[in-house]
Write a protein that holds these residues in place. Structure first.
Motif, PDB file in Angstrom:
ATOM      1  N   THR A  13     -39.069   0.757 -21.229  1.00 29.33           N
ATOM      2  CA  THR A  13     -37.744   0.762 -20.185  1.00 29.33           C
ATOM      3  C   THR A  13     -38.472   0.492 -18.794  1.00 29.33           C
ATOM      4  OG1 THR A  13     -36.651   2.142 -21.569  1.00 29.33           O
ATOM      5  CG2 THR A  13     -35.998   2.105 -19.167  1.00 29.33           C
ATOM      6  N   ALA A  14     -37.904  -0.015 -18.050  1.00 28.40           N
ATOM      7  CA  ALA A  14     -38.129  -0.520 -16.686  1.00 28.40           C
ATOM      8  C   ALA A  14     -36.722  -0.310 -15.976  1.00 28.40           C
ATOM      9  CB  ALA A  14     -38.659  -1.534 -16.353  1.00 28.40           C
ATOM     10  N   GLN A 115     -39.273  -9.441 -13.945  1.00 26.15           N
ATOM     11  CA  GLN A 115     -39.624  -8.999 -12.566  1.00 26.15           C
ATOM     12  C   GLN A 115     -40.006 -10.151 -11.505  1.00 26.15           C
ATOM     13  OE1 GLN A 115     -42.705  -5.949 -12.786  1.00 26.15           O
ATOM     14  NE2 GLN A 115     -42.934  -5.652 -10.661  1.00 26.15           N
ATOM     15  N   GLN A 116     -39.880 -11.180 -12.104  1.00 27.50           N
ATOM     16  CA  GLN A 116     -39.675 -12.327 -11.022  1.00 27.50           C
ATOM     17  C   GLN A 116     -38.369 -12.596 -10.587  1.00 27.50           C
ATOM     18  OE1 GLN A 116     -41.184 -15.968 -13.259  1.00 27.50           O
ATOM     19  NE2 GLN A 116     -42.966 -14.899 -13.979  1.00 27.50           N
ATOM     20  N   SER A 117     -37.431 -11.882 -10.888  1.00 25.32           N
ATOM     21  CA  SER A 117     -35.946 -12.027 -10.302  1.00 25.32           C
ATOM     22  C   SER A 117     -35.692 -10.792  -9.866  1.00 25.32           C
ATOM     23  CB  SER A 117     -35.005 -12.419 -11.396  1.00 25.32           C
ATOM     24  OG  SER A 117     -35.364 -13.388 -12.121  1.00 25.32           O
ATOM     25  N   TYR A 118     -36.278  -9.488 -10.319  1.00 30.16           N
ATOM     26  CA  TYR A 118     -35.631  -8.238  -9.928  1.00 30.16           C
ATOM     27  C   TYR A 118     -36.922  -7.284  -9.723  1.00 30.16           C
ATOM     28  CZ  TYR A 118     -30.867  -9.156 -10.995  1.00 30.16           C
ATOM     29  OH  TYR A 118     -29.678  -9.763 -11.000  1.00 30.16           O
ATOM     30  N   PRO A 119     -36.926  -6.701  -8.423  1.00 31.99           N
ATOM     31  CA  PRO A 119     -38.002  -5.610  -8.565  1.00 31.99           C
ATOM     32  C   PRO A 119     -37.733  -4.555  -9.556  1.00 31.99           C
ATOM     33  CG  PRO A 119     -37.098  -5.700  -6.439  1.00 31.99           C
ATOM     34  CD  PRO A 119     -36.386  -6.704  -7.330  1.00 31.99           C
ATOM     35  N   TRP A 127     -38.500  12.784 -13.502  1.00 27.57           N
ATOM     36  CA  TRP A 127     -37.580  12.457 -12.253  1.00 27.57           C
ATOM     37  C   TRP A 127     -38.374  11.498 -11.232  1.00 27.57           C
ATOM     38  CZ3 TRP A 127     -37.663  17.355 -14.512  1.00 27.57           C
ATOM     39  CH2 TRP A 127     -36.463  17.914 -15.223  1.00 27.57           C
ATOM     40  N   THR A 128     -39.675  11.092 -11.549  1.00 29.05           N
ATOM     41  CA  THR A 128     -40.420  10.484 -10.671  1.00 29.05           C
ATOM     42  C   THR A 128     -40.587   8.888 -11.433  1.00 29.05           C
ATOM     43  OG1 THR A 128     -42.447  11.056 -11.604  1.00 29.05           O
ATOM     44  CG2 THR A 128     -41.476  12.255  -9.811  1.00 29.05           C
ATOM     45  N   SER A 129     -40.721   7.955 -10.476  1.00 39.33           N
ATOM     46  CA  SER A 129     -40.989   6.655 -10.916  1.00 39.33           C
ATOM     47  C   SER A 129     -41.822   5.914  -9.905  1.00 39.33           C
ATOM     48  CB  SER A 129     -39.828   5.856 -10.728  1.00 39.33           C
ATOM     49  OG  SER A 129     -39.111   5.668  -9.749  1.00 39.33           O
ATOM     50  N   SER A 130     -42.531   4.750 -10.345  1.00 43.01           N
ATOM     51  CA  SER A 130     -43.356   3.863  -9.320  1.00 43.01           C
ATOM     52  C   SER A 130     -43.091   2.621  -9.587  1.00 43.01           C
ATOM     53  CB  SER A 130     -44.730   4.448  -9.523  1.00 43.01           C
ATOM     54  OG  SER A 130     -45.162   3.699 -10.978  1.00 43.01           O
ATOM     55  N   PRO A 131     -43.311   1.657  -8.659  1.00 45.22           N
ATOM     56  CA  PRO A 131     -43.278   0.193  -9.096  1.00 45.22           C
ATOM     57  C   PRO A 131     -43.875  -0.269 -10.260  1.00 45.22           C
ATOM     58  CG  PRO A 131     -43.811   0.290  -6.687  1.00 45.22           C
ATOM     59  CD  PRO A 131     -43.956   1.955  -7.226  1.00 45.22           C
ATOM     60  N   ARG A 132     -43.201  -1.177 -11.055  1.00 44.03           N
ATOM     61  CA  ARG A 132     -44.037  -1.667 -12.065  1.00 44.03           C
ATOM     62  C   ARG A 132     -45.155  -2.638 -11.880  1.00 44.03           C
ATOM     63  NH1 ARG A 132     -43.856  -6.054 -15.334  1.00 44.03           N
ATOM     64  NH2 ARG A 132     -44.428  -5.767 -17.343  1.00 44.03           N
ATOM     65  N   ASP A 133     -46.378  -2.608 -12.384  1.00 38.99           N
ATOM     66  CA  ASP A 133     -47.330  -3.635 -12.044  1.00 38.99           C
ATOM     67  C   ASP A 133     -47.033  -4.726 -13.163  1.00 38.99           C
ATOM     68  OD1 ASP A 133     -48.467  -2.216 -10.218  1.00 38.99           O
ATOM     69  OD2 ASP A 133     -49.705  -0.900 -11.539  1.00 38.99           O
ATOM     70  N   ILE A 134     -47.209  -5.982 -12.624  1.00 42.96           N
ATOM     71  CA  ILE A 134     -47.174  -7.109 -13.544  1.00 42.96           C
ATOM     72  C   ILE A 134     -48.406  -7.232 -14.179  1.00 42.96           C
ATOM     73  CG2 ILE A 134     -47.071  -9.741 -13.797  1.00 42.96           C
ATOM     74  CD1 ILE A 134     -45.199  -9.438 -11.323  1.00 42.96           C
ATOM     75  N   ARG A 135     -48.551  -7.192 -15.594  1.00 40.63           N
ATOM     76  CA  ARG A 135     -49.729  -7.435 -16.495  1.00 40.63           C
ATOM     77  C   ARG A 135     -50.690  -8.643 -15.870  1.00 40.63           C
ATOM     78  NH1 ARG A 135     -48.521  -9.827 -22.202  1.00 40.63           N
ATOM     79  NH2 ARG A 135     -47.871 -11.461 -20.824  1.00 40.63           N
TER      80      ARG A 135
END
Length: 139
Positions: A13-14, A115-119, A127-135
Motif C-alpha cells: 500500500t501507498a 508515482q509519475q502522476s501522484y506523489p 501513525w507515521t509515513s514518509s515519501p515513497r522512493d521510486i525503485r
C-alpha cells in the motif's frame, strides 16, 4: 488520538492525497478528483487488467481493477488520504503461491508508474509515513 494508516497483510500500500487542495464542501470536484485517481491507476496497469465498478473487498475497500492474480483497491480515510493497495485477489486457492511470488515486483512497478502522476507516501509505522522512493534500476 488520530486515525492510524491503512495496512493490508495481502498487499502493498501507498497513499495519495488527491483532495489536498480542494474545498471539502465541493462534492462534484472531489468526485472528479476520485475519478481522475482511478483513471490514473487503470492506465498504470497492463492489458490483462479489467476495470471493476461497485465491488468491495471488506469494510471500506473498494476494488477498482483486477486480473487473474491481483486486485487494486482503494480505502479513503478520515484525513482525505486515499490508500492504494496492490494485492492478492480474493479466493485464489490453487494459484495463491504464484500471486504471492509476483506481488512485490509487480506492486513496485505499478507504484513507480503511479508515482509519475501522484506523489505517494508509504506507511512507516501505525501513525507515521514518509515519501515513497521510486525503485532504482540496477545495472
Amino acid at each position: 488520538m488520530g486515525e492510524g494508516l491503512y495496512w493490508s497483510r495481502n498487499g502493498r500500500t501507498a497513499y495519495a492525497e488527491p483532495f489536498e487542495h480542494l474545498d471539502p464542501e465541493d462534492g462534484p470536484l472531489w468526485q472528479d478528483a476520485w475519478d481522475d485517481l482511478v483513471a490514473a491507476i487503470r492506465t498504470c496497469l497492463g492489458a490483462s487488467w479489467q476495470p471493476v465498478a461497485r465491488e468491495w473487498r471488506g469494510r471500506g475497500e473498494r476494488i477498482v481493477a483486477r486480473n487473474g492474480l491481483h486486485e487494486v483497491w482503494l480505502v479513503e480515510d478520515s484525513y482525505a488520504r486515499v490508500h492504494v493497495t496492490f494485492g492478492l485477489r480474493g479466493s485464489l486457492d490453487d494459484v495463491d503461491g504464484l500471486a504471492r511470488h509476483w506481488l512485490d515486483a509487480w506492486a513496485t512497478a505499478f507504484f513507480d508508474r503511479l508515482q509519475q502522476s501522484y506523489p505517494l507516501r508509504v506507511r512507516t509505522g501505525p501513525w507515521t509515513s514518509s515519501p515513497r522512493d521510486i525503485r532504482r534500476a540496477t545495472a
